[in-house]
Design an enzyme around this catalytic site. Structure first.
Site, PDB file in Angstrom:
ATOM      1  CB  CYS A 115      -0.951   0.004   1.188  1.00  9.08           C
ATOM      2  SG  CYS A 115      -2.159  -1.318   1.118  1.00  9.08           S
ATOM      3  CG  HIS A 253      -3.007   3.798   1.930  1.00 10.25           C
ATOM      4  ND1 HIS A 253      -3.576   3.366   0.754  1.00 10.25           N
ATOM      5  CD2 HIS A 253      -3.041   2.743   2.785  1.00 10.25           C
ATOM      6  CE1 HIS A 253      -3.927   2.092   0.894  1.00 10.25           C
ATOM      7  NE2 HIS A 253      -3.624   1.698   2.110  1.00 10.25           N
ATOM      8  CG  ASN A 283      -6.591  -0.347   1.267  1.00 10.10           C
ATOM      9  OD1 ASN A 283      -5.888   0.030   0.330  1.00 10.10           O
ATOM     10  ND2 ASN A 283      -6.085  -0.796   2.401  1.00 10.10           N
TER      11      ASN A 283
HETATM   12  N1  COA Z   1     -18.327  -7.485   9.394  1.00  5.39           N
HETATM   13  C1  COA Z   1     -18.749  -7.705  10.634  1.00  5.39           C
HETATM   14  N2  COA Z   1     -17.923  -8.045  11.649  1.00  5.39           N
HETATM   15  C2  COA Z   1     -16.619  -8.128  11.349  1.00  5.39           C
HETATM   16  C3  COA Z   1     -16.102  -7.903  10.088  1.00  5.39           C
HETATM   17  C4  COA Z   1     -17.016  -7.562   9.073  1.00  5.39           C
HETATM   18  N3  COA Z   1     -16.639  -7.320   7.802  1.00  5.39           N
HETATM   19  N4  COA Z   1     -14.771  -8.058  10.109  1.00  5.39           N
HETATM   20  C5  COA Z   1     -14.440  -8.372  11.362  1.00  5.39           C
HETATM   21  N5  COA Z   1     -15.562  -8.429  12.124  1.00  5.39           N
HETATM   22  C6  COA Z   1     -15.692  -8.760  13.533  1.00  5.39           C
HETATM   23  C7  COA Z   1     -14.531  -9.565  14.048  1.00  5.39           C
HETATM   24  O1  COA Z   1     -14.687 -10.938  13.754  1.00  5.39           O
HETATM   25  C8  COA Z   1     -14.614  -9.285  15.526  1.00  5.39           C
HETATM   26  O2  COA Z   1     -15.616 -10.102  16.073  1.00  5.39           O
HETATM   27  P1  COA Z   1     -15.458 -10.737  17.550  1.00  5.39           P
HETATM   28  O3  COA Z   1     -15.364  -9.550  18.466  1.00  5.39           O
HETATM   29  O4  COA Z   1     -16.685 -11.537  17.685  1.00  5.39           O
HETATM   30  O5  COA Z   1     -14.196 -11.524  17.504  1.00  5.39           O
HETATM   31  C9  COA Z   1     -15.096  -7.831  15.580  1.00  5.39           C
HETATM   32  O6  COA Z   1     -15.663  -7.564  14.297  1.00  5.39           O
HETATM   33  C10 COA Z   1     -13.981  -6.846  15.855  1.00  5.39           C
HETATM   34  O7  COA Z   1     -12.886  -7.173  15.001  1.00  5.39           O
HETATM   35  P2  COA Z   1     -11.613  -6.284  14.900  1.00  5.39           P
HETATM   36  O8  COA Z   1     -10.681  -6.893  13.904  1.00  5.39           O
HETATM   37  O9  COA Z   1     -11.095  -5.984  16.265  1.00  5.39           O
HETATM   38  O10 COA Z   1     -12.280  -4.940  14.307  1.00  5.39           O
HETATM   39  P3  COA Z   1     -11.643  -3.572  14.031  1.00  5.39           P
HETATM   40  O11 COA Z   1     -12.410  -2.524  14.682  1.00  5.39           O
HETATM   41  O12 COA Z   1     -10.155  -3.585  14.230  1.00  5.39           O
HETATM   42  O13 COA Z   1     -11.906  -3.390  12.457  1.00  5.39           O
HETATM   43  C11 COA Z   1     -10.629  -3.573  10.443  1.00  5.39           C
HETATM   44  C12 COA Z   1     -11.361  -4.303  11.547  1.00  5.39           C
HETATM   45  C13 COA Z   1     -10.008  -4.594   9.514  1.00  5.39           C
HETATM   46  C14 COA Z   1     -11.643  -2.723   9.704  1.00  5.39           C
HETATM   47  C15 COA Z   1      -9.553  -2.652  11.073  1.00  5.39           C
HETATM   48  O14 COA Z   1      -8.813  -3.374  12.008  1.00  5.39           O
HETATM   49  C16 COA Z   1      -8.628  -2.068  10.066  1.00  5.39           C
HETATM   50  O15 COA Z   1      -8.999  -1.256   9.254  1.00  5.39           O
HETATM   51  N6  COA Z   1      -7.330  -2.463  10.157  1.00  5.39           N
HETATM   52  C17 COA Z   1      -6.290  -1.874   9.361  1.00  5.39           C
HETATM   53  C18 COA Z   1      -6.449  -2.331   7.964  1.00  5.39           C
HETATM   54  C19 COA Z   1      -5.424  -1.762   7.103  1.00  5.39           C
HETATM   55  O16 COA Z   1      -5.129  -0.606   7.189  1.00  5.39           O
HETATM   56  N7  COA Z   1      -4.899  -2.633   6.259  1.00  5.39           N
HETATM   57  C20 COA Z   1      -4.103  -2.312   5.195  1.00  5.39           C
HETATM   58  C21 COA Z   1      -2.955  -1.488   5.538  1.00  5.39           C
HETATM   59  S1  COA Z   1      -2.635  -0.852   4.023  1.00  5.39           S
END
Ligand code: COA
Length: 326
Positions: A115, A253, A283
Site C-alpha cells: 500500500c 492512503h 482500499n
Molecule cells: N463485518 C462484521 N464483523 C466483522 C467484520 C465484518 N466485515 N470483520 C471483522 N468483524 C468482527 C470480528 O470478527 C470481531 O468479532 P469478535 O469480536 O466476535 O471476535 C469484531 O468484528 C472486531 O474485530 P476487529 O478486527 O477488532 O475490528 P476492528 O475494529 O479492528 O476493524 C478492520 C477491523 C479490519 C476494519 C480494522 O482493524 C482495520 O482497518 N485495520 C487496518 C487495515 C489496514 O489498514 N490494512 C491495510 C494497511 S494498508
C-alpha cells in the site's frame, strides 16, 4: 541551479463494476452498518473478467498525460507500483510502456511496496529527475486486489477495491516534491501478507489455494498503522520546519477512515482538509493516493501552490510520506 520535480498532471481510472456493501452482505456475515462504521467504506470498484492491472494502469496514465498536455513520446521514465502484476515478467510497467506507445529505450520498471507503493515510486522518480536521469516521468499506482481476496473472509474482502491512479512528474527549477521519507521494517510481515509466491512453486498453491490470498490481522495492523503514520507525519513537519496546521491538504492512503482521522488530528488538520475517497473506492492499495489526488485536483479542491502531504502505510511493513508543493 537546483533541479526539482513537479507534478504536471494527474489521472485515474476505476473499473466500471461497483460492489456495494449490500452485495457483500450476501457473501459473508457482515452488514453495511458495520463496514461503514468500522472502515468508512460504502462501495468499491472491481475489474471485469479479463481486465488486468496493465489495462487499468494504461487508462490512468492516458488521463494523466491528457491533463499534462503531453503524449507518451514525451515520457522517458515510467515507474509503476503494484502488488498485483499481470505477469511474473516482464513487469507491468513494460506492458504499459508498449500500450501507451512510449519510446523504446525509455526506462520502465515496477516497484513492490504494497500500500506504500506509490510513495516509494514517487520518491524514486523524483530522484531520477533531480539527478538528471530523466526529464519527465509517469508514476502509476495500479491494483487488482479483487483477484487476491478470499471472498469468504469478512476481515479482508470488505476492505479492498481495484483502481489505478497516475501523475506526470516533470523537471522544474521551482520546488514541487519538497521531501520524501520512506521506511521499511520486515519484522511483522505475518500480520499482513499473501503467503505465496512463484518461488514456492505452483504445487504449494494447488495444495492450499488460499495461500495466494490476502491474510490480515486487522486490529493489530490498525494499531501499528496509527502509531507509525503519526510518527512519519511528525518527521515531515520537523524536517521542513512546519507548524501544526500548515498543510493545505492531507492526501492519505485510503485504508480506513479512522486511521486517516487519527493522522489528521496529529497534523492539527480538520477533516475538511483531508481528501477522503475510501467511502467510494475502498482500499485500492498502491492506487489509493494518486486516485484521491486526481479526484481532488479535478473537483478543484487542490489548487496550484498549495502544500500537500501524501502518506501511506502497508504490508512489509512499509510506510512513508511526501511533502509536495502542488
Ligand atoms: N463485518 C462484521 N464483523 C466483522 C467484520 C465484518 N466485515 N470483520 C471483522 N468483524 C468482527 C470480528 O470478527 C470481531 O468479532 P469478535 O469480536 O466476535 O471476535 C469484531 O468484528 C472486531 O474485530 P476487529 O478486527 O477488532 O475490528 P476492528 O475494529 O479492528 O476493524 C478492520 C477491523 C479490519 C476494519 C480494522 O482493524 C482495520 O482497518 N485495520 C487496518 C487495515 C489496514 O489498514 N490494512 C491495510 C494497511 S494498508
Amino acid at each position: 541551479m537546483t533541479i526539482y520535480s513537479r507534478i504536471r498532471g494527474t489521472g485515474s481510472y476505476l473499473p466500471e463494476r461497483v460492489v456495494t456493501n449490500a452485495e457483500l452482505e450476501a457473501l459473508v456475515d457482515t452488514s453495511d452498518q458495520w463496514i461503514r462504521e468500522r472502515t468508512g467504506i460504502a462501495e468499491r470498484h472491481v475489474v471485469a473478467e479479463g481486465e488486468g492491472c496493465g489495462d487499468i494502469a494504461t487508462r490512468a496514465a492516458e488521463a494523466a498525460l491528457d491533463a499534462a498536455g503531453l503524449t507518451a513520446a514525451d515520457i522517458d521514465l515510467l515507474v509503476l507500483a503494484t502488488s498485483t502484476p499481470d505477469q511474473i515478467f516482464p513487469s507491468t510497467a513494460c506492458l504499459v510502456q508498449q500500450r501507451l506507445g512510449m519510446r523504446g529505450g525509455a526506462i520502465a520498471f515496477d516497484i513492490a511496496a504494497a500500500c506504500s507503493g506509490f510513495i516509494f515510486a514517487l520518491d524514486t522518480a523524483d530522484r531520477f529527475i533531480r539527478t538528471g536521469g530523466a526529464r519527465r516521468a509517469l508514476v502509476i499506482g495500479a491494483e487488482t486486489f479483487s483477484r487476491i481476496l478470499n471472498w469468504e473472509d469478512r476481515g479482508t474482502c470488505v476492505i479492498f477495491g481495484d483502481g489505478a491512479g497516475a501523475v506526470v512528474l516533470e523537471r522544474s527549477d521551482r520546488p514541487g516534491i519538497l521531501s520524501s521519507h520512506l521506511h521499511t521494517d520486515g519484522r511483522q510481515e505475518p500480520l499482513l501478507n499473501v503467503p505465496w509466491g512463484v518461488s514456492q512453486g505452483s504445487e504449494a498453491l494447488l495444495r492450499d489455494p488460499l495461500a495466494g490470498k490476502v491474510t490480515m490481522r486487522g486490529n493489530e495492523v490498525f494499531k501499528v498503522a496509527v502509531r507509525t503514520l503519526g510518527a512519519v507525519v511528525e518527521e515531515v513537519l520537523q524536517a521542513n520546519d512546519l507548524e501544526y496546521g500548515a498543510i493545505d491538504w492531507l492526501v492519505p492512503h485510503q485504508a480506513n477512515i479512522r486511521i486517516m482521522a487519527a493522522t489528521a488530528r496529529k497534523l492539527g488538520l480538520p477533516m475538511e482538509r483531508v481528501v477522503v475517497t475510501v467511502d467510494r473506492h475502498g482500499n485500492t492499495s498502491a492506487a489509493s493516493i494518486p486516485l484521491a489526488l486526481d479526484v481532488a485536483v479535478r473537483d478543484g479542491r487542490i489548487r496550484p501552490g498549495q502544500l500537500l502531504l501524501l502518506e501511506a502505510f502497508g504490508a512489509g511493513f512499509t510506510w512513508g510520506a511526501t511533502l509536495v508543493r502542488y
